[in-house]
Structure formats: C-alpha cells, structure tokens
Design an enzyme around this catalytic site. Sequence first.
Site, PDB file in Angstrom:
ATOM      1  N   ASP A   1      53.911  29.496  43.111  1.00 33.14           N
ATOM      2  CA  ASP A   1      53.084  30.602  43.929  1.00 33.14           C
ATOM      3  C   ASP A   1      54.084  30.992  44.478  1.00 33.14           C
ATOM      4  OD1 ASP A   1      51.837  33.516  44.834  1.00 33.14           O
ATOM      5  OD2 ASP A   1      50.915  32.125  45.971  1.00 33.14           O
TER       6      ASP A   1
ATOM      7  N   TYR B   1      56.653  33.858  53.368  1.00 32.63           N
ATOM      8  CA  TYR B   1      57.027  31.938  54.167  1.00 32.63           C
ATOM      9  C   TYR B   1      58.068  31.575  54.443  1.00 32.63           C
ATOM     10  CZ  TYR B   1      52.074  32.683  50.997  1.00 32.63           C
ATOM     11  OH  TYR B   1      50.937  32.582  50.615  1.00 32.63           O
TER      12      TYR B   1
ATOM     13  N   LYS C   1      55.198  38.451  46.013  1.00 32.73           N
ATOM     14  CA  LYS C   1      54.368  38.934  46.410  1.00 32.73           C
ATOM     15  C   LYS C   1      54.881  40.284  47.567  1.00 32.73           C
ATOM     16  CE  LYS C   1      51.021  35.248  47.513  1.00 32.73           C
ATOM     17  NZ  LYS C   1      51.895  34.128  47.491  1.00 32.73           N
TER      18      LYS C   1
END
Length: 337
Positions: free
Chosen positions: A51, A56, A82
């Site tokens: 994930d 990030y 995401k």
Amino acid sequence: MKANRVGRTALEVTELGLGCAPLAGIYRSLEESAATDTVAAAWESGVRYFDTAPVYGAGLSEIRLGRSLRGVPRHEYVLSSKVGYDLVPLAPGEQTWDQFPGGLPFARRFDFSAEATRRSIESSLERIGTDRLDIVWIHDPDGARGGFDGVDPYVSSHFEAAMSGAYTVLDELRASGVIGAIGVGLNQAPMLIDFARAGDFDAFLLAGRYTLLEQGPLDDLLPLCVERGISLVIGGPYNSGILATGPVPGARYNYAPATSEVLDRVRAIEQVCVDGGTTLRAAALQFVLRHEAVAAVIPGVSSREEMMDAAAAVSTPIDEGVWADLRALGLVHPDSP
C-alpha cells in the site's frame, strides 16, 4: 502466508501487508537501498500486498516501490494507492511537507474532484511503472484532521466532494474492471461509518483507531462492516510506535509523546504478553487480525530487520490465555475477539 478476501470482490490480500509510507523516509531521509531492501524482505517473508500513496514523499514512495517490484510478475501481488491529494510543483521559496524531509519538490493540495481523481491515478501508474492499481482509497477526506482525542472528527470535511467526485470516478472504473476494489482511508471511524452508508465500498483503510490500545470501532464501525461485507485494512497497528517499542522514554502515541496514562496502560499490556510467553509487537499485529472484518494489517517498516520482525510477529503462536487475561484485566474491550 494466509490471504483474505477483500469485501465481496475476487481480490485477496495477504494478512500482513507492507505500508509503504516509510519508504519515502518519515521524519528522516531514507536511502533508496534501504527502501529496496525492505520491499525485498517483505517479498521473502510472503507479503504480497503493498500500500502506497502519492502524498508519501510527494511521489517518492510510489517511485521506490515500483523500482523495488520491477521484474516481479504483476499478477503475483496486490497493489493499492490513493487519490485526494493533488501534487503541484513548489512555488519559489516554498517547502514540501516536513514529515518527509527527503521528498520530491511538490506541495500537496486536497482535491477530490473527478478530474483530479483521474489525474492522480494516471500519475500513480506512471510513478510506480505499472498498468493497474488493484485497490484505490479516497485518502483523508477529513483533511487529515479528525480521529484524535479532543479533535472534532468533522472539523474539516471533504465528504460531499469525495462522494460527488472521487467516488463517482472510482465506481465507474471498478464497474469497467479497471480497478478491483475501492475504499476510503482515514485516521478515524465516524466518517467511515458515513461513507459505508452513503456508497458501495469494498474496503476501508483505518489507521491507528483499531489497535491493541484502542477498540472504540468495535461498538459501531466493525459490526457495520461485517453487515455490509466491507473489509478493513488496519494501518498504524503500533499507534505511531509505542506498541512496537513498548513504554520506553520518548515512546510516541498518535504522533506525539505518550502520556503517563498511556505509558502505564502499555506497560500493563506488555506484562500480560510477557507472562503469556509472547511479545507486545506480536500481540499488536495479531490482535487486529482476530476480527472477522479485518483482511490485513499493514505496519510501516523501513528496514529489512523491522520487516522480518513483523513477519515473525504475525506467525508466532499466541496462547489464548493472553487474550483472556487482557479482557479480564479490562485492558481491551470486553467484546474483543
């Protein structure tokens, strides 16, 4: 490694996944070799679920994960990323998010529109170097503000924008088979309950709110997920570190120094674990996996050693007496499975 089905989809994820935020270096820069070695250790341990997210390291996590998995047959693992954070080039003098000091030169902006959602997915595919995402989460539609003690979980809400924009696009992509499952990723349970009732979701990524220290979602979110056939992926199982380090000086809980009350509670939990012949880390990971709604737990690790430790912790047998003692002492929710 044991695998569990995601909602009512055909996807299966290994019960231990890798949360890839640390690959971008959280609060400290991380050499790419360490990131690559971490992913390699995960693969060697049997992990087949990874994930990541654009935010990030402003894309750095996705790039490093893609490089680390290059050459691995794509059908052999499940990949999630995401949408919700738009990455824009830094303006002169502007700095990127200081949580990722080694991140790429982009600022983050919330954007849950349909256009931004499509753009985010295309950019993620390019950064990772893959042709598809298996699971896509709507990321932090509460503005990353809710879920912590004393903070109104609705102090910042992008709920309507997420449902009218991001959800509509993801639902279409799922229906056409472009992605396998859709969900929402949050640090809080109340808004996830709202999403469960408002849309047709396969899974939720809940970070830090259902752990060996916190079981509030047992009263509402988890039963609702079972009822609706929604799987849970549990992020932040160590509650920002304290359930991995134990009640040591400087231990962190919910991204801040742990209070004396939290330290005392963890100390008591750890003693039960030691008396039962196991470790706090093993109990932290296995506790969340005992609930039928939970498909996977994804601790964030940033070294081969931490990854191998997590894999061992998940597979180490724990005597049932440990769970019984935790309940009897009131250290976990009385309905904890």
